[in-house]
Enzyme design. Structure first.
Site, PDB file in Angstrom:
ATOM      1  CG  ASP A 150     -12.803   1.406  -9.002  1.00  0.00           C
ATOM      2  OD1 ASP A 150     -13.722   0.789  -9.343  1.00  0.00           O
ATOM      3  OD2 ASP A 150     -12.925   2.355  -8.028  1.00  0.00           O
ATOM      4  CD  GLU A 167      -2.506   1.745   0.338  1.00  0.00           C
ATOM      5  OE1 GLU A 167      -2.389   2.860  -0.002  1.00  0.00           O
ATOM      6  OE2 GLU A 167      -3.090   0.809  -0.457  1.00  0.00           O
ATOM      7  CE1 TYR A 210     -24.744   4.469   2.762  1.00  0.00           C
ATOM      8  CE2 TYR A 210     -25.539   5.122   0.628  1.00  0.00           C
ATOM      9  CZ  TYR A 210     -24.526   4.885   1.424  1.00  0.00           C
ATOM     10  OH  TYR A 210     -23.397   4.718   0.901  1.00  0.00           O
ATOM     11  NE  ARG A 214     -15.900   4.140   0.250  1.00  0.00           N
ATOM     12  CZ  ARG A 214     -15.896   3.455  -1.105  1.00  0.00           C
ATOM     13  NH1 ARG A 214     -14.997   2.716  -1.406  1.00  0.00           N
ATOM     14  NH2 ARG A 214     -17.016   3.930  -1.584  1.00  0.00           N
TER      15      ARG A 214
END
Length: 393
Positions: A291, A30, A213, A104
């Protein structure tokens, strides 16, 4: 066998857990100095929830998620309901798993914690990757510091601006879709009587729409507002705009929408991009995921779900094929039709949500919601009911 995964987002961490399921060694690389992501909501539909549960994460998800009562559509200005279909009570029965709303950051934490418990030390942060190389016996990621990290496969799960994709296919720019998105999160108890309903609610209007939401058991409310624009802002998840800008974009909208904007302390803004589907997702032992291979607009709420599905299918194909390169090719052929359909459906939804004619443009949807709600549910069966845990490779 060892997998080297570039990117510790939802797709990369899910892939790591999938490879661990196969008994592989895993190294996740990462770029960021620490794990985490800007706070925003994410919808995990039954097709993705089923796979995360199969990876042993159901208890952790249950502790952090909110299950919406229904999916509904309302007119953005008046709030008039066009349709409402149940989600909480029928998702398990109809599609085999629950429909979840998650923060998330919470989902990333669940994935990262599970990986650390099962494969301690497998995530390496502050590790920028500049490319890859390979030979007949393996593949390796090349770090900015000049090191090589070798495995049997290198997985590019490094997002829209993927370094791995750029080496594989050249430096082609993504296409701006003509839409920007605002996102914000507000504690529910700060919204008073104007808190949004406990549903997955789409508020529609000419050239723009909002999705609201709840998160974390209902204690937070999430807002995503998509607005048509001629020119994109800087492409980043961390760009901030002003409350004044968001209020101008949704001037005259329902008080529930306006109240959310006014009560938010931070208003994040990002541009929405698309890419034309590729004819392959791999180069020998190096393969793309999520993605990096097939970005989709958020108007299907399937971006994360597709990355989770990718991770599962890649695991299946590499398990079934002794040849890594051949398994990567079969992974692509197994996924391209579905991801392309999701991409096209997301584009169609964006047009539907932004119709110019409020009176006549949404009349068929209103009529279907009143007379045949089953038809609206049926439109989601191919997405939500897709069960990869029962599919043979």
């Amino acid at each position: 066998m060892k997998a080297v995964i570039v990117g510790a987002g939802i797709g990369g961490l899910t892939a790591a857990l999938c490879f661990h399921r196969l008994g592989w060694e895993v190294q996740v690389l990462e770029r960021a100095p620490r794990l985490g992501e800007m706070g925003a909501g994410i919808q995990i539909s039954p097709n993705a929830h089923r796979l995360l549960s199969a990876l042993g994460l159901e208890k952790e998800l249950d502790g952090m998620a909110f299950r919406p009562l229904a999916a509904e559509m309302r007119l953005g200005d008046s709030g008039r309901q066009l349709f409402e279909i149940p989600l909480r009570d029928i998702a398990q029965e109809r599609w085999g798993a629950s429909y979840l709303h998650l923060h998330r950051a919470d989902l990333l934490r669940i994935l990262a914690d599970a990986l650390e418990q099962r494969l301690p030390g497998s995530v390496r942060t502050d590790c920028a990757i500049v490319g890859y190389d390979q030979d007949h016996g393996g593949a390796w990621a090349l770090t900015e510091a000049g090191a090589s990290i070798e495995g049997d496969v290198v997985v590019g799960a490094d997002g829209l601006h993927s370094t791995i994709r750029r080496q594989m296919f050249g430096n082609e720019a993504p296409n701006f879709t003509g839409n920007i998105a605002w996102r914000l999160v507000v504690p529910t108890d700060e919204l008073g009587d104007l808190a949004p309903p406990p549903t997955a609610c789409i508020w529609v209007g000419p050239g723009r729409h909002v999705v609201t939401y709840r998160l974390r058991g209902g204690s937070l409310c999430n807002f995503v507002g998509v607005v048509e624009r001629n020119l994109p802002p800087a492409e980043t998840w961390s760009a901030r705009g002003s409350q004044k800008e968001v209020l101008a974009d949704f001037d005259g909208w329902h008080p529930i929408v306006v109240n959310l904007i006014e009560k938010a302390s931070t208003h994040y803004r990002w541009a929405l991009y698309d890419r034309i589907p590729l004819k392959r997702w791999s180069d020998g032992r190096v393969v793309l995921l999520g993605d990096a291979s097939h970005p989709v607009l958020p108007t299907m709420a399937q971006g994360a779900a597709m990355a989770i599905e990718d991770a599962w299918v890649l695991m299946q194909q590499l398990s079934a094929n002794g040849d890594v390169a051949g398994g990567c090719e079969k992974y692509f052929s197994s996924r391209i039709a579905r991801t392309s359909r999701v991409r096209k459906s997301a584009i169609s939804n964006a047009k539907l949500f932004h119709r110019q004619s409020q009176l006549f443009g949404y009349a068929p949807i209103w009529l279907a919601g009143r007379l045949a709600p089953e038809l609206i549910q049926r439109r989601n069966d191919w997405v939500f009911g897709h069960d990869l845990t029962r599919e043979d490779v």
